[in-house]
Design an enzyme around this catalytic site. Structure first.
Site, PDB file in Angstrom:
ATOM      1  N   GLU A   1       0.813  -1.232   0.000  1.00  0.00           N
ATOM      2  CA  GLU A   1       0.000   0.000   0.000  1.00  0.00           C
ATOM      3  C   GLU A   1       0.839   1.271   0.000  1.00  0.00           C
ATOM      4  O   GLU A   1       0.455   2.271   0.619  1.00  0.00           O
ATOM      5  CB  GLU A   1      -0.931   0.018   1.220  1.00  0.00           C
ATOM      6  CG  GLU A   1      -1.997  -1.048   1.204  1.00  0.00           C
ATOM      7  CD  GLU A   1      -3.099  -0.774   2.229  1.00  0.00           C
ATOM      8  OE1 GLU A   1      -2.810  -0.116   3.243  1.00  0.00           O
ATOM      9  OE2 GLU A   1      -4.220  -1.223   2.008  1.00  0.00           O
TER      10      GLU A   1
ATOM     11  N   GLU B   1      -6.852  -7.487  -0.482  1.00  0.00           N
ATOM     12  CA  GLU B   1      -7.368  -7.420   0.892  1.00  0.00           C
ATOM     13  C   GLU B   1      -8.840  -7.066   0.872  1.00  0.00           C
ATOM     14  O   GLU B   1      -9.204  -5.908   0.681  1.00  0.00           O
ATOM     15  CB  GLU B   1      -6.610  -6.386   1.733  1.00  0.00           C
ATOM     16  CG  GLU B   1      -5.196  -6.792   2.050  1.00  0.00           C
ATOM     17  CD  GLU B   1      -4.482  -5.788   2.967  1.00  0.00           C
ATOM     18  OE1 GLU B   1      -5.169  -5.048   3.693  1.00  0.00           O
ATOM     19  OE2 GLU B   1      -3.247  -5.761   2.925  1.00  0.00           O
TER      20      GLU B   1
HETATM   21  C1  GAL Z   1      -4.240  -2.395   5.169  1.00  0.00           C
HETATM   22  C2  GAL Z   1      -2.868  -3.044   5.294  1.00  0.00           C
HETATM   23  C3  GAL Z   1      -2.930  -4.296   6.136  1.00  0.00           C
HETATM   24  C4  GAL Z   1      -3.695  -4.038   7.394  1.00  0.00           C
HETATM   25  C5  GAL Z   1      -5.063  -3.508   7.058  1.00  0.00           C
HETATM   26  C6  GAL Z   1      -5.914  -3.170   8.257  1.00  0.00           C
HETATM   27  O1  GAL Z   1      -4.140  -1.056   4.853  1.00  0.00           O
HETATM   28  O2  GAL Z   1      -2.355  -3.340   4.034  1.00  0.00           O
HETATM   29  O3  GAL Z   1      -1.634  -4.722   6.400  1.00  0.00           O
HETATM   30  O4  GAL Z   1      -2.989  -3.146   8.170  1.00  0.00           O
HETATM   31  O5  GAL Z   1      -4.954  -2.321   6.364  1.00  0.00           O
HETATM   32  O6  GAL Z   1      -6.088  -4.285   9.015  1.00  0.00           O
END
Ligand code: GAL
Length: 812
Positions: free
Chosen positions: A183, A252
């Site tokens: 990110e 994600e």
């Molecule tokens: C995203 C990140 C993850 C985790 C998630 C929140 O931005 O890539 O590693 O931190 O947010 O749980």
């Protein structure tokens, strides 16, 4: 090393799985999908972070993932876990990455290895080892030579390890995909022009490692070819990759959210999660990953945030303790099956989407060879709609997607749950041998006081106030700031400003006041009334960190601890004495840490008759027998303040039951319709953010276990109890408008009619039976699992009918 690979291959053969992993798979991509051995694939992936559970739990978690319909397991690689000292690597126990990857392979699943090596993840310092901070001239995550050299060295180390074990798909292993950075696009503007050169460097560094499988960068719109830019978020259906030859991938899909101390507990309704998943596959996506599928536990001092709780449950389909969370797991499993019924059509062609009215959309995947799959969406939040599609009419509840694997018959609607629901509960485990009123199963208590102020020979004196992380290098949560100051005595106010995360002020050995930081603003500022004596007064400030920052541009420079000013205000003549730039004496960590008390083996422990209660800075030790049964175990910290706990020398993490979730708006039945965000559905307002702490079964022996606690603020350890996580209630609900079970779906109308909507109930584990029907209704029941009541219409015979069916199935 060849031997390692042979082992994986022979195990795969023994299990009768395909030999693909042994012969080497060719993984590429095109504009539609990842292409494995020439075949485009629709893939479902889920995150399980190996150090957030134990190797003993891994096989079961992986199997439950496979049973839930996953094709891929995703994990980050946690750099600071493996290389806490430069050049000294540790891959043992929970850190055994190779073993984890091999277990996934043995289950016949693929791996997405997100090396980072910056990972965010609510992990201490975002996964970057603290020693990097001390490299002269280093600037993290930008075009900076010292940083790039270290990042390259570690990335290459991990890639080499995987290669030596032949774990890349190109070598016959399970790894089909890797990630570099994480990110960065969210924060890269803070790094100016260097951001672009850094990302280009990271891309070519990664590709030069020659893994034979594609690399991705998430949230990185300018990811250079051949890196695939991917999407992270609660929804990614509107995402488009940055080149026509790249597939639409979602790295994600947040299945819930994490918890920070002082905040309520977020959850994400499965109807909404299923809607997001179906929308993604509807609009051309072919790879999506649940973050998290099993969240697990931040053992030890691994949590970041700061203030991230020890639990990383995440409301994931598999709960922190390894039990499937129903109906989330089951409904998503049905969604995966429904999507897979469309796989051939999805990968064969581009989707064509048309509007069916306001907030209504139909998407068709149709080929000349006769394949056809369709998705019908109602993304309105208010009301159900009846749509006409290909001459047939379909009912679409608000915020839902119907999936039609033959472009005609619905296999699933994301808002209609066929899966069983369960209620998992923590059941208190009263002691076998302790008959006192406390109900605790602990015995042989002993304790040691942690001295207030400086007690170590390695303490040192410096002028002014030192930043905490630069001083402790995170060797401990704790830093003492001590000063002795001459006064004429009398009442005053001690003022201290700190970056956090917690602070205690002691005057002449007595606790005078405390403060704690909040998530989002960890600063602590205290003004405490103090009585000073004439002559020398000892002022001891104990500052503690609760996990280091893991997110944001330059997050590594955030800092912690007492910044000052430290002042004594309102002394006799009304003057302010500023102590900030005077000589301070520092002690890194606690005496108990220096003495290794956490193992419980020190000779300093001695049973002492009266246990200090509600007193700060005490180490406690007790022994206990394992709670009976085989269910997962939690320690209930009711009665305790804040600290860290060890079981047989292994840290179960920081506990903090007195940190209460602030009163935001909590509800047990959140409306899933409409865009989700991490503040939308909350529970636990006004209660401890976390009260129960996971103790892995494999860390406990049948008897003679040792618990050690360091209590920072004061508590009563005799109130500690064990609880086990049990599934006690299961529920199912079905209506005439529910589709038939996904497994029974067929294009043939007659057989579908014969099947009809089906209600099935089964216990989650084999050694359980349905012992009682608590509620049955045929009509319009209302409520949720565990709290159903009859509606306006209900049949008086429902219960006896269900009981009869139950008796019949018991006999069968
Ligand atoms: C995203 C990140 C993850 C985790 C998630 C929140 O931005 O890539 O590693 O931190 O947010 O749980």
């Amino acid at each position: 090393m060849r031997g390692g690979n042979a082992l994986v291959c022979s195990l795969l053969l023994l299990l009768g799985l395909t030999t693909t992993f042994c012969s080497g798979a060719n993984v590429t991509y095109d504009h539609r999908a990842l292409v494995i051995d020439g075949k485009r694939r629709v893939l479902v992936s889920g995150s399980i972070h190996y150090p957030r559970s134990t190797p003993e739990m891994w096989p079961d978690l992986i199997q439950k993932s496979k049973d839930g319909g996953l094709d891929v397991i995703e994990t980050y690689v946690f750099w600071n876990l493996h290389e806490s000292v430069r050049g000294k690597y540790d891959f043992e126990g929970r850190k055994d990455l190779v073993k984890f990857v091999k277990l996934v392979a043995e289950a016949g699943l693929y791996v997405h290895l997100r090396i980072g090596p910056y990972v965010c993840a609510e992990w201490n310092y975002g996964g970057i080892p603290l020693w990097l901070h001390f490299i002269p001239g280093i600037v993290m995550r930008t075009d900076n030579e010292p940083f790039k050299a270290e990042m390259k060295r570690f990335t290459a180390k991990i890639v080499d390890m995987m290669k030596q074990e032949k774990l890349y798909a190109s070598q016959g292993g399970p790894i089909i995909l890797s990630q570099i950075e994480n990110e960065y696009g969210n924060i890269d503007s803070a790094f100016g022009n260097s951001a672009k050169t850094y990302i280009n460097w990271a891309a070519s560094m990664a590709t030069s490692l020659d893994t034979g499988v594609p690399w991705v960068m998430c949230q990185q719109n300018d990811a250079p070819d051949p890196i695939i830019n991917t999407c992270n978020g609660f929804y990614c259906d509107q995402f488009t990759p940055n080149a026509n030859n790249k597939p639409k991938m979602w790295t994600e899909n947040w299945s819930g959210w994490f918890v920070t101390y002082g905040e309520a507990v977020p959850y994400r309704p499965v109807e909404d999660l299923a809607f997001a998943v179906a929308r993604f596959y509807q609009l051309g996506g072919t790879f999506q990953n649940y973050y998290m599928y099993h969240g697990g536990t931040n053992f030890d001092r691994t949590s970041g945030g700061p203030l991230a709780t020890t639990s990383y449950d995440y409301d994931a389909p598999i709960d922190e303790y390894g039990l499937i969370r129903q109906p989330k797991w089951g409904h998503l499993k049905d969604v995966h099956k429904a999507v897979k019924l469309c796989e051939d059509a999805i990968v064969a062609t581009d989707p064509k989407t048309t509007s069916l009215g306001s907030n209504l959309e139909a998407t068709v995947y149709k080929t000349e060879s006769g394949l056809c799959a369709a998705f019908l969406a109602n993304f309105g939040t208010q009301s159900a709609a009846t749509v006409n599609f290909n001459g047939n009419s379909y009912q679409l509840p608000a915020w839902s997607v119907s999936i039609l694997p033959d472009c005609k018959n619905v296999v699933l609607n994301t808002a209609k749950i066929n899966s069983v629901a369960t209620i998992s509960k923590f059941i208190g485990q009263p002691s076998k041998d302790d008959t006192t009123a406390t109900g605790a199963s602990f015995s042989s208590w002993s304790w040691i006081n942690e001295p207030v102020g400086i007690s170590s020979n390695s303490a040192f004196t410096k002028p002014g106030l030192l930043e905490q992380i630069n001083t402790t290098a995170d060797q401990s949560d704790y830093l003492w700031y001590s000063i002795s100051t001459e006064t004429k005595g009398g009442d005053a106010v001690l003022h201290v400003d700190s970056l956090g995360h917690t602070l205690h002020a002691f005057i002449n050995g007595q606790l005078a006041g405390s403060g704690i930081g909040k998530s989002g603003d960890t600063k602590v500022s205290i003004d405490v009334p103090v009585s000073l004596i004439a002559g020398k007064n000892e002022i001891d400030l104990l500052s503690s960190t609760v996990g280091l920052q893991n997110y944001g541009a330059y997050y590594d420079k955030k800092g912690a601890g007492v910044t000052g000013p430290v002042q004594l205000k309102g002394l006799q003549n009304g003057s302010i004495v500023d102590l900030s730039s005077q000589q301070w004496t520092y002690q890194i960590g606690l005496r108990g840490e220096e003495l290794g008390l956490s193992s419980g083996t020190s000779t300093l422990w001695a049973s002492q008759p009266t246990l200090p209660k509600n007193q700060p800075l005490v180490w406690y030790k007790a022994s206990f027998d394992a709670p009976t049964g085989s269910s997962p175990v939690a320690l209930d910290f009711t009665g305790m303040g804040k600290g860290e706990a060890w079981i047989n020398g292994q840290s179960i993490g920081r506990y903090w039951p007195t940190n209460i979730a602030r009163n935001s708006v909590c509800t047990d039945s959140c409306n899933y319709r409409g865009s989700y965000n991490s503040n939308k559905c909350l529970k636990n307002c006004g209660k401890p953010s976390q009260q129960l702490y996971h103790v892995p079964r494999s860390w406990i022996k049948p008897s003679g276990n040792i618990l050690v606690l360091f209590e920072q603020t004061g508590g009563d350890p005799t109130q500690l109890t064990f609880a086990t996580r049990e599934v006690q209630n299961i529920c199912s609900r079905i209506s005439e408008t529910h589709p038939i079970p996904v497994d029974m779906w067929t294009s043939d109308e007659e057989s579908r009619k014969r099947t009809g909507p089906t209600l099935s109930l089964s216990c989650p584990s084999e050694n359980q039976i349905i012992s009682k029907i608590k509620f049955a209704s045929f009509g319009t029941p209302v409520g949720t699992c565990g709290s159903f009541t009859h509606g306006r219409c209900s049949s008086g015979k429902a219960r006896s009918v269900v009981e009869k069916v139950q008796i019949l199935t018991d006999i069968l």
